[in-house]
Design an enzyme around this catalytic site. Structure first.
Site, mmCIF file in Angstrom:
data_model
loop_
_atom_site.group_PDB
_atom_site.id
_atom_site.type_symbol
_atom_site.label_atom_id
_atom_site.label_comp_id
_atom_site.label_asym_id
_atom_site.label_seq_id
_atom_site.Cartn_x
_atom_site.Cartn_y
_atom_site.Cartn_z
ATOM 1 N N LYS A 1 0.832 -1.207 0.000
ATOM 2 C CA LYS A 1 0.000 0.000 0.000
ATOM 3 C C LYS A 1 0.873 1.267 0.000
ATOM 4 C CE LYS A 1 -2.239 -1.415 3.710
ATOM 5 N NZ LYS A 1 -1.621 -2.768 3.841
ATOM 6 N N THR A 2 1.858 1.308 0.874
ATOM 7 C CA THR A 2 2.760 2.472 0.925
ATOM 8 C C THR A 2 3.536 2.595 -0.377
ATOM 9 O OG1 THR A 2 2.994 2.039 3.283
ATOM 10 C CG2 THR A 2 4.545 3.593 2.316
ATOM 11 N N ASP B 1 -1.351 6.552 6.209
ATOM 12 C CA ASP B 1 -1.355 5.123 6.510
ATOM 13 C C ASP B 1 -2.294 4.886 7.698
ATOM 14 O OD1 ASP B 1 -0.643 2.500 6.247
ATOM 15 O OD2 ASP B 1 1.362 2.711 7.101
ATOM 16 N N THR C 1 -6.237 -1.576 6.679
ATOM 17 C CA THR C 1 -6.151 -3.024 6.577
ATOM 18 C C THR C 1 -7.473 -3.622 6.097
ATOM 19 O OG1 THR C 1 -6.519 -3.047 8.955
ATOM 20 C CG2 THR C 1 -4.274 -3.407 8.197
ATOM 21 N N ARG D 1 6.585 -8.072 2.017
ATOM 22 C CA ARG D 1 7.418 -7.576 3.119
ATOM 23 C C ARG D 1 8.050 -8.749 3.871
ATOM 24 N NH1 ARG D 1 4.332 -4.072 6.570
ATOM 25 N NH2 ARG D 1 5.177 -2.294 5.460
HETATM 26 P P1 ADP Z 1 2.062 -1.869 3.208
HETATM 27 O O1 ADP Z 1 2.091 -0.379 3.103
HETATM 28 O O2 ADP Z 1 0.895 -2.486 2.507
HETATM 29 O O3 ADP Z 1 2.197 -2.375 4.617
HETATM 30 P P2 ADP Z 1 4.597 -1.689 1.797
HETATM 31 O O4 ADP Z 1 4.200 -0.887 0.614
HETATM 32 O O5 ADP Z 1 5.336 -0.967 2.872
HETATM 33 O O6 ADP Z 1 3.332 -2.440 2.413
HETATM 34 O O7 ADP Z 1 5.454 -2.928 1.262
HETATM 35 C C1 ADP Z 1 6.349 -3.621 2.091
HETATM 36 C C2 ADP Z 1 7.589 -4.022 1.335
HETATM 37 O O8 ADP Z 1 7.248 -5.062 0.432
HETATM 38 C C3 ADP Z 1 8.175 -2.895 0.483
HETATM 39 O O9 ADP Z 1 9.336 -2.400 1.070
HETATM 40 C C4 ADP Z 1 8.520 -3.532 -0.838
HETATM 41 O O10 ADP Z 1 9.902 -3.798 -0.885
HETATM 42 C C5 ADP Z 1 7.807 -4.850 -0.844
HETATM 43 N N1 ADP Z 1 6.725 -4.890 -1.834
HETATM 44 C C6 ADP Z 1 5.410 -4.688 -1.594
HETATM 45 N N2 ADP Z 1 4.689 -4.867 -2.700
HETATM 46 C C7 ADP Z 1 5.548 -5.198 -3.680
HETATM 47 C C8 ADP Z 1 5.388 -5.521 -5.071
HETATM 48 N N3 ADP Z 1 4.189 -5.556 -5.650
HETATM 49 N N4 ADP Z 1 6.500 -5.790 -5.788
HETATM 50 C C9 ADP Z 1 7.700 -5.786 -5.193
HETATM 51 N N5 ADP Z 1 7.915 -5.500 -3.900
HETATM 52 C C10 ADP Z 1 6.856 -5.205 -3.132
#
Ligand code: ADP
Length: 333
Positions: free
Chosen positions: A64-65, A109, A158, A217
């Site tokens: 998401k981030t 977030d 979430t 992650r």
């Molecule tokens: P969320 O915000 O949903 O908790 P993040 O965007 O922080 O998740 O993603 C966590 C980590 O996972 C990031 O640092 C990234 O390296 C990896 N990641 C997430 N989605 C992908 C994707 N589609 N392709 C490659 N790496 C990803």
């Protein structure tokens, strides 16, 4: 020797940022959401408008981030990062909104954890690019309208169900992120391995992918632990290193970690497989219900270890089997 492509002195926490894809082309999987997002951004670009507000929903670590950052980058806009818990009253939000530059992407977030008073202020800001600032107290209180520059709010949560309806309705698009397939995780891992200077065969990457709970992650985190193992034990072949490192960090063959197993064990041993309410289950293992619902449960349900019934959570036969216990009475399958 392991030589990463990352700068010397990169601290461990920065690895997560360093492994983050920076454009849509590098972003693995989530094809549906990516296509929807691409259309929205393209249309905004052609019509020279600020893109509509976007909500991303899904368990932690699914990107998401990363997508919020990509939205800003792909549309050539500045990005501001904040989070629900950091906005504990309306004033925090007013300060944030009034300092935005025109067209900026504001990422919040865990938007469902924002203070109620701020949430109400956000409705008006999202719709009319305006906030009403209250000054004074009691009968002398007045509200001063404040114009805001146009901006794009990107919220992450979430579960969309955690959001109040009026807030949910003000997003022009909601992207529901799904767990990743093992194949997709292998792609994520092979890119990350290259960045970390690790040369791992496909089989080792597959093994890590299969134990990553469908979550990039987690995949990247396990990869870093495998990397640690190979730094300390350089003679070990990579598959043994994967198995040894994951065993050391309590990740089992199906990718269940300590917390997942604790939840299942409580469900089986204390509640005889359920049905039991989520909060009773949470209390019995000393975790908060929100974590259970957002992090643990979606994975256990997806893997077929748990089901949600109207009367509560129930273990499946696979759960009894995986934890090596014999069911004491008939249970759901
Ligand atoms: P969320 O915000 O949903 O908790 P993040 O965007 O922080 O998740 O993603 C966590 C980590 O996972 C990031 O640092 C990234 O390296 C990896 N990641 C997430 N989605 C992908 C994707 N589609 N392709 C490659 N790496 C990803």
């Amino acid at each position: 020797a392991i030589t990463d492509a990352l700068p010397q002195g990169t601290v461990e926490l920065e690895f997560e940022g360093a492994l983050r894809p920076t454009d849509l082309a590098e972003f693995v999987g989530q094809t549906r959401v990516v296509n929807q997002l691409t259309l929205l951004l393209k249309a905004a670009e052609i019509s020279q408008r600020t893109p509509d507000h976007i909500l991303f929903a899904g368990p932690p670590g699914l990107g998401k981030t990363t997508l919020a950052m990509i939205v800003a980058k792909e549309s050539g806009r500045a990005l501001r990062l904040s989070s629900g818990p950091a906005i504990s009253h309306a004033g925090d939000l007013a300060a944030l909104l009034s300092s935005l530059v025109p067209g900026e992407v504001l990422f919040i977030d865990e938007i469902h954890r924002m203070a109620k008073s701020a949430e109400e202020m956000l409705y008006l800001a999202m719709e009319d690019y305006r906030v009403d600032i209250m000054v004074g107290k009691g009968v002398g209180a007045t509200s001063i309208p404040l114009e805001l520059p146009p901006f794009t709010l990107v919220g992450a949560t979430t579960r969309t169900g955690l959001l109040a309806n009026p807030l949910r309705d003000r997003f022009g698009f909601t992207g529901h992120l799904e767990f990743y397939s093992n194949e997709e995780l292998t792609t994520v891992l092979s890119r990350s391995a290259a960045l970390l200077g690790l040369d791992l065969p496909e089989q080792a990457l597959d093994e890590i992918a299969g134990r990553s709970r469908g979550t990039p992650r987690i995949a990247n985190r396990l990869l870093r632990r495998v990397r640690d193992y190979l730094i300390v034990n350089p003679q070990t072949d990579s598959l043994s290193a994967v198995n040894a490192a994951l065993a050391l960090y309590d990740v089992d063959a199906r990718g269940l970690d300590r917390l997942d197993r604790a939840v299942l064990a409580a469900l089986l041993d204390r509640f005889n497989g359920g049905p039991v309410g989520l909060s009773s289950l949470a209390v019995s293992i000393g975790e908060d219900a929100e974590t259970l619902e957002a992090v643990v449960e979606p994975f256990l349900i997806r893997e077929g270890f748990m089901i949600r019934s109207p009367r509560g959570r129930m273990a499946t036969a696979a759960a009894w089997d995986h934890l090596g216990r014999a069911p004491m009475k008939t249970q759901a399958t």
